[in-house]
Design a protein around this motif. Structure first.
Motif, PDB file in Angstrom:
ATOM      1  N   ARG A   1      -2.690 -13.288 -20.931  1.00  0.00           N
ATOM      2  CA  ARG A   1      -3.196 -15.156 -21.631  1.00  0.00           C
ATOM      3  C   ARG A   1      -1.997 -16.145 -21.021  1.00  0.00           C
ATOM      4  N   ARG A   2      -0.946 -16.041 -20.221  1.00  0.00           N
ATOM      5  CA  ARG A   2      -0.964 -17.526 -19.338  1.00  0.00           C
ATOM      6  C   ARG A   2      -2.370 -17.917 -19.119  1.00  0.00           C
ATOM      7  N   LEU A   3      -2.420 -17.883 -17.961  1.00  0.00           N
ATOM      8  CA  LEU A   3      -3.741 -18.227 -17.281  1.00  0.00           C
ATOM      9  C   LEU A   3      -4.262 -18.572 -17.579  1.00  0.00           C
ATOM     10  N   ARG A   4      -5.497 -18.045 -18.726  1.00  0.00           N
ATOM     11  CA  ARG A   4      -5.691 -18.192 -19.489  1.00  0.00           C
ATOM     12  C   ARG A   4      -6.141 -19.522 -20.609  1.00  0.00           C
ATOM     13  N   LEU A   5      -4.451 -19.839 -20.506  1.00  0.00           N
ATOM     14  CA  LEU A   5      -3.930 -21.162 -21.299  1.00  0.00           C
ATOM     15  C   LEU A   5      -4.410 -22.056 -20.307  1.00  0.00           C
ATOM     16  N   PHE A   6      -4.096 -21.956 -18.644  1.00  0.00           N
ATOM     17  CA  PHE A   6      -4.599 -22.386 -18.021  1.00  0.00           C
ATOM     18  C   PHE A   6      -5.923 -23.507 -18.064  1.00  0.00           C
ATOM     19  N   LEU A   7      -6.556 -21.464 -17.570  1.00  0.00           N
ATOM     20  CA  LEU A   7      -8.353 -21.684 -17.929  1.00  0.00           C
ATOM     21  C   LEU A   7      -8.869 -21.581 -19.290  1.00  0.00           C
ATOM     22  N   PRO A   8      -9.054 -22.745 -19.806  1.00  0.00           N
ATOM     23  CA  PRO A   8      -9.970 -22.064 -21.212  1.00  0.00           C
ATOM     24  C   PRO A   8     -11.045 -22.150 -21.291  1.00  0.00           C
ATOM     25  N   PRO A   9     -11.580 -21.248 -21.324  1.00  0.00           N
ATOM     26  CA  PRO A   9     -12.909 -20.964 -21.503  1.00  0.00           C
ATOM     27  C   PRO A   9     -13.966 -21.608 -21.576  1.00  0.00           C
ATOM     28  N   LEU A  10     -14.084 -22.996 -22.400  1.00  0.00           N
ATOM     29  CA  LEU A  10     -14.582 -23.723 -21.862  1.00  0.00           C
ATOM     30  C   LEU A  10     -14.606 -24.694 -21.126  1.00  0.00           C
ATOM     31  N   ALA A  11     -13.670 -24.886 -20.516  1.00  0.00           N
ATOM     32  CA  ALA A  11     -13.649 -25.395 -19.162  1.00  0.00           C
ATOM     33  C   ALA A  11     -14.310 -24.445 -18.073  1.00  0.00           C
ATOM     34  N   ILE A  12     -13.413 -23.630 -18.222  1.00  0.00           N
ATOM     35  CA  ILE A  12     -14.987 -22.222 -16.979  1.00  0.00           C
ATOM     36  C   ILE A  12     -15.947 -22.406 -17.039  1.00  0.00           C
ATOM     37  N   GLY A  13     -16.402 -22.509 -18.617  1.00  0.00           N
ATOM     38  CA  GLY A  13     -18.161 -22.116 -18.875  1.00  0.00           C
ATOM     39  C   GLY A  13     -18.756 -23.644 -18.184  1.00  0.00           C
TER      40      GLY A  13
ATOM     41  N   PHE B   1     -11.871 -22.189 -34.669  1.00  0.00           N
ATOM     42  CA  PHE B   1     -13.241 -21.767 -34.451  1.00  0.00           C
ATOM     43  C   PHE B   1     -13.536 -21.417 -32.659  1.00  0.00           C
ATOM     44  N   TRP B   2     -12.645 -21.209 -32.544  1.00  0.00           N
ATOM     45  CA  TRP B   2     -12.015 -20.711 -30.655  1.00  0.00           C
ATOM     46  C   TRP B   2     -11.258 -19.947 -31.118  1.00  0.00           C
ATOM     47  N   PRO B   3     -11.852 -18.614 -30.799  1.00  0.00           N
ATOM     48  CA  PRO B   3     -11.055 -17.527 -31.807  1.00  0.00           C
ATOM     49  C   PRO B   3     -10.390 -16.718 -30.335  1.00  0.00           C
ATOM     50  N   SER B   4     -10.344 -17.348 -29.220  1.00  0.00           N
ATOM     51  CA  SER B   4      -9.306 -16.719 -27.597  1.00  0.00           C
ATOM     52  C   SER B   4      -8.653 -17.764 -27.629  1.00  0.00           C
ATOM     53  N   ALA B   5      -8.385 -19.305 -28.638  1.00  0.00           N
ATOM     54  CA  ALA B   5      -7.612 -19.420 -27.662  1.00  0.00           C
ATOM     55  C   ALA B   5      -5.865 -19.174 -28.003  1.00  0.00           C
ATOM     56  N   ILE B   6      -5.105 -20.228 -27.547  1.00  0.00           N
ATOM     57  CA  ILE B   6      -3.853 -19.342 -26.745  1.00  0.00           C
ATOM     58  C   ILE B   6      -3.006 -20.291 -27.605  1.00  0.00           C
ATOM     59  N   ARG B   7      -1.633 -19.711 -28.239  1.00  0.00           N
ATOM     60  CA  ARG B   7      -1.232 -21.226 -29.227  1.00  0.00           C
ATOM     61  C   ARG B   7       0.305 -20.663 -28.869  1.00  0.00           C
ATOM     62  N   LEU B   8       1.316 -21.193 -28.311  1.00  0.00           N
ATOM     63  CA  LEU B   8       3.006 -21.295 -27.690  1.00  0.00           C
ATOM     64  C   LEU B   8       3.350 -21.455 -28.629  1.00  0.00           C
ATOM     65  N   GLU B   9       3.693 -21.233 -29.830  1.00  0.00           N
ATOM     66  CA  GLU B   9       4.619 -20.530 -30.904  1.00  0.00           C
ATOM     67  C   GLU B   9       6.257 -19.318 -31.166  1.00  0.00           C
ATOM     68  N   SER B  10       6.765 -19.812 -31.890  1.00  0.00           N
ATOM     69  CA  SER B  10       7.519 -18.679 -31.951  1.00  0.00           C
ATOM     70  C   SER B  10       7.389 -17.547 -32.144  1.00  0.00           C
ATOM     71  N   GLY B  11       5.864 -17.459 -33.329  1.00  0.00           N
ATOM     72  CA  GLY B  11       5.203 -16.561 -33.346  1.00  0.00           C
ATOM     73  C   GLY B  11       5.759 -16.335 -35.242  1.00  0.00           C
TER      74      GLY B  11
ATOM     75  N   PRO C   1       7.060 -17.086 -21.999  1.00  0.00           N
ATOM     76  CA  PRO C   1       7.763 -16.280 -20.934  1.00  0.00           C
ATOM     77  C   PRO C   1       7.385 -14.900 -22.561  1.00  0.00           C
ATOM     78  N   GLU C   2       6.856 -14.773 -22.955  1.00  0.00           N
ATOM     79  CA  GLU C   2       6.772 -13.898 -23.732  1.00  0.00           C
ATOM     80  C   GLU C   2       5.313 -13.182 -23.946  1.00  0.00           C
ATOM     81  N   LEU C   3       4.870 -14.237 -22.959  1.00  0.00           N
ATOM     82  CA  LEU C   3       2.729 -13.705 -23.059  1.00  0.00           C
ATOM     83  C   LEU C   3       2.503 -13.070 -21.697  1.00  0.00           C
ATOM     84  N   PRO C   4       2.026 -12.395 -21.546  1.00  0.00           N
ATOM     85  CA  PRO C   4       1.783 -11.059 -20.636  1.00  0.00           C
ATOM     86  C   PRO C   4       0.666 -11.939 -19.628  1.00  0.00           C
ATOM     87  N   PHE C   5       0.461 -11.590 -18.338  1.00  0.00           N
ATOM     88  CA  PHE C   5       0.184 -12.785 -17.182  1.00  0.00           C
ATOM     89  C   PHE C   5      -1.530 -13.246 -17.544  1.00  0.00           C
TER      90      PHE C   5
END
Ligand SMILES: [Zn+2]
Length: 157
Positions: free
Chosen positions: A82-94, A47-57, A76-80
């Motif tokens: 998406r790393r930023l978005r993990l720490f600054l989730p859209p809900l918190a920014i909102g 329900f939160w399309p931009s959620a970042i998930r840390l798994e092997s894929g 280590p495989e995430l671009p910058f």
């Protein structure tokens, strides 16, 4: 190279947006389904399309047992971005944005003096609490992710 999961956006109430009345608000109920590319089995609804998930894929379908790439990546495989978005989730920014807007509006409704900017600063700081509360959780996820990444010996999928 594994086949990628099928991503589908479901917006079952889209047509209601054209009708008058309160049921129009249902158009905001929407989600994203992720399906196995082999058999179409839905393995996740988001329900939160931009959620970042840390798994092997790499994921094994519960339905057909075939392997596929579910789109998740380790830290280590995430671009910058998406790393930023993990720490600054859209809900918190909102939430923080909401506090900031409220603080700035308060500048206009109250008589301006030197205290007003102090209030803006204070309210903005309070608005940051969700971000600060979330950070240790995000950090733990990152540490676990790096461990998993190193344990499997680097790049995968
Ligand atoms: Zn399957």
């Amino acid at each position: 190279m594994l086949p990628h999961a099928i991503r589908e956006d479901d917006n079952p109430f889209a047509l209601l947006g054209l009708t008058p009345g309160l049921q129009r608000l249902l158009i905001f109920i929407r989600w994203t389904s992720y399906k196995c590319p082999h058999c179409g089995h839905v393995f996740r609804r988001n329900f939160w399309p931009s959620a970042i998930r840390l798994e092997s894929g790499q994921r094994k379908c519960k339905e057909c047992g075939m392997l596929f790439d579910d789109g998740s990546r380790e830290w280590p495989e995430l671009p910058f971005g998406r790393r930023l978005r993990l720490f600054l989730p859209p809900l918190a920014i909102g939430i923080w944005g909401g506090f900031l807007v409220a603080a700035v509006i308060s500048l206009y409704v109250s008589p301006r003096d030197e205290h007003s900017w102090g209030v803006v600063f204070l309210v903005s700081a309070v608005g940051l609490i969700p971000v600060l509360a979330w950070s240790p959780v995000a950090l733990m996820r990152v540490i676990y992710s790096i461990h998993r990444y190193n344990a499997r010996g680097g790049a995968g999928v």
